[in-house]
Design a protein around this motif. Sequence first.
Motif, PDB file in Angstrom:
ATOM      1  N   HIS A 171       5.699   4.429   2.419  1.00 57.03           N
ATOM      2  CA  HIS A 171       5.696   5.865   2.130  1.00 57.03           C
ATOM      3  C   HIS A 171       7.056   6.217   1.552  1.00 57.03           C
ATOM      4  O   HIS A 171       8.081   5.737   2.025  1.00 57.03           O
ATOM      5  N   THR A 226      -5.835   9.180   3.338  1.00 54.40           N
ATOM      6  CA  THR A 226      -5.024   8.003   3.669  1.00 54.40           C
ATOM      7  C   THR A 226      -5.863   6.888   4.290  1.00 54.40           C
ATOM      8  O   THR A 226      -5.701   5.720   3.955  1.00 54.40           O
ATOM      9  N   GLU A 227      -6.766   7.252   5.168  1.00 53.77           N
ATOM     10  CA  GLU A 227      -7.585   6.244   5.862  1.00 53.77           C
ATOM     11  C   GLU A 227      -8.401   5.411   4.876  1.00 53.77           C
ATOM     12  O   GLU A 227      -8.515   4.201   5.024  1.00 53.77           O
ATOM     13  N   LYS A 236       3.552   8.998  11.569  1.00 54.28           N
ATOM     14  CA  LYS A 236       2.217   8.819  10.990  1.00 54.28           C
ATOM     15  C   LYS A 236       1.919   7.343  10.747  1.00 54.28           C
ATOM     16  O   LYS A 236       0.803   6.875  10.996  1.00 54.28           O
ATOM     17  N   THR A 267      -9.685   9.242  -4.710  1.00 65.78           N
ATOM     18  CA  THR A 267      -9.918  10.076  -3.549  1.00 65.78           C
ATOM     19  C   THR A 267     -10.355  11.447  -4.023  1.00 65.78           C
ATOM     20  O   THR A 267     -10.009  11.877  -5.120  1.00 65.78           O
ATOM     21  N   THR A 306       0.861  -1.180   0.000  1.00 63.48           N
ATOM     22  CA  THR A 306       0.000   0.000   0.000  1.00 63.48           C
ATOM     23  C   THR A 306       0.895   1.227   0.000  1.00 63.48           C
ATOM     24  O   THR A 306       1.597   1.488   0.966  1.00 63.48           O
ATOM     25  N   VAL A 344      -5.982   2.939   3.219  1.00 68.42           N
ATOM     26  CA  VAL A 344      -5.556   1.911   4.176  1.00 68.42           C
ATOM     27  C   VAL A 344      -6.694   0.930   4.441  1.00 68.42           C
ATOM     28  O   VAL A 344      -6.478  -0.287   4.471  1.00 68.42           O
ATOM     29  N   LEU A 372       1.392   5.012   0.310  1.00 65.32           N
ATOM     30  CA  LEU A 372       0.656   6.086   0.979  1.00 65.32           C
ATOM     31  C   LEU A 372       1.410   7.407   0.893  1.00 65.32           C
ATOM     32  O   LEU A 372       2.614   7.454   1.151  1.00 65.32           O
ATOM     33  N   ASP A 373       0.678   8.469   0.548  1.00 63.53           N
ATOM     34  CA  ASP A 373       1.318   9.791   0.588  1.00 63.53           C
ATOM     35  C   ASP A 373       1.117  10.447   1.952  1.00 63.53           C
ATOM     36  O   ASP A 373       1.653  11.512   2.214  1.00 63.53           O
ATOM     37  N   LEU A 374       0.348   9.813   2.819  1.00 60.19           N
ATOM     38  CA  LEU A 374       0.091  10.254   4.196  1.00 60.19           C
ATOM     39  C   LEU A 374      -0.574  11.620   4.260  1.00 60.19           C
ATOM     40  O   LEU A 374      -0.372  12.375   5.202  1.00 60.19           O
ATOM     41  N   GLN A 375      -1.345  11.945   3.245  1.00 61.49           N
ATOM     42  CA  GLN A 375      -2.107  13.189   3.218  1.00 61.49           C
ATOM     43  C   GLN A 375      -3.549  12.867   2.866  1.00 61.49           C
ATOM     44  O   GLN A 375      -3.833  11.833   2.277  1.00 61.49           O
TER      45      GLN A 375
END
Length: 155
Positions: A36, A14-15, A78, A151, A6, A18, A8-11
Amino acid sequence: MKNIITALDLQGQTELIVNKAVEMADKFGASLHLVHVVAPVGTYIATNLVDPLAGMETALLPNELDLIETHKNIANEKLDKIEVQLKSGEVIRKVLFGLVEDEVVNYATEAGADMIVIGTHQHSGLSRLLNGETSVRILHEAQIPILVIPTVEHK
C-alpha cells in the motif's frame, strides 16, 4: 514465478484483488507482497513540482508528517486484518510513501517481482482524464506482467 506484488488502495473491492493475488501466488508457489502506498498531501508535493512563485522546493509541514504517519498506521492495521484472513504461503507486507505508480514499480523492481496484481476502478471518461488512472500509469512503467482486476465502484 517467485514474487507477486499486489498493490492495494485498501478501499472498496480490496478483497477481490487480494483473492486473485492469493490464487496466483498459490498457483505458482510464489511469495505474496501486499503493498500500500500513502500518497503525499497537496498538489505541489504530490506532483514533485517546484512552487514557481517561491522558487523553492516544497517541504512537508509538521502537521503533514503527523497525517502521513496516521495514514501509515491505518494502512498497517488494515493489512494486519487482511493477512490474518489469508491462508497462503509467504506474505510480505509493505507500506510505502510517495507517488503510487512510482513506488509500486520501484518496489516491484527491488523485490524481483515476476508479476504485479492491481485493481482498476471503472471511473467515467472525464474522471479518468482528470485523475489519471494509477493502474494505467503502472502498466506504462512496469517491465513485468501485470494482472489488472476490474472493480465496480458502488455509488
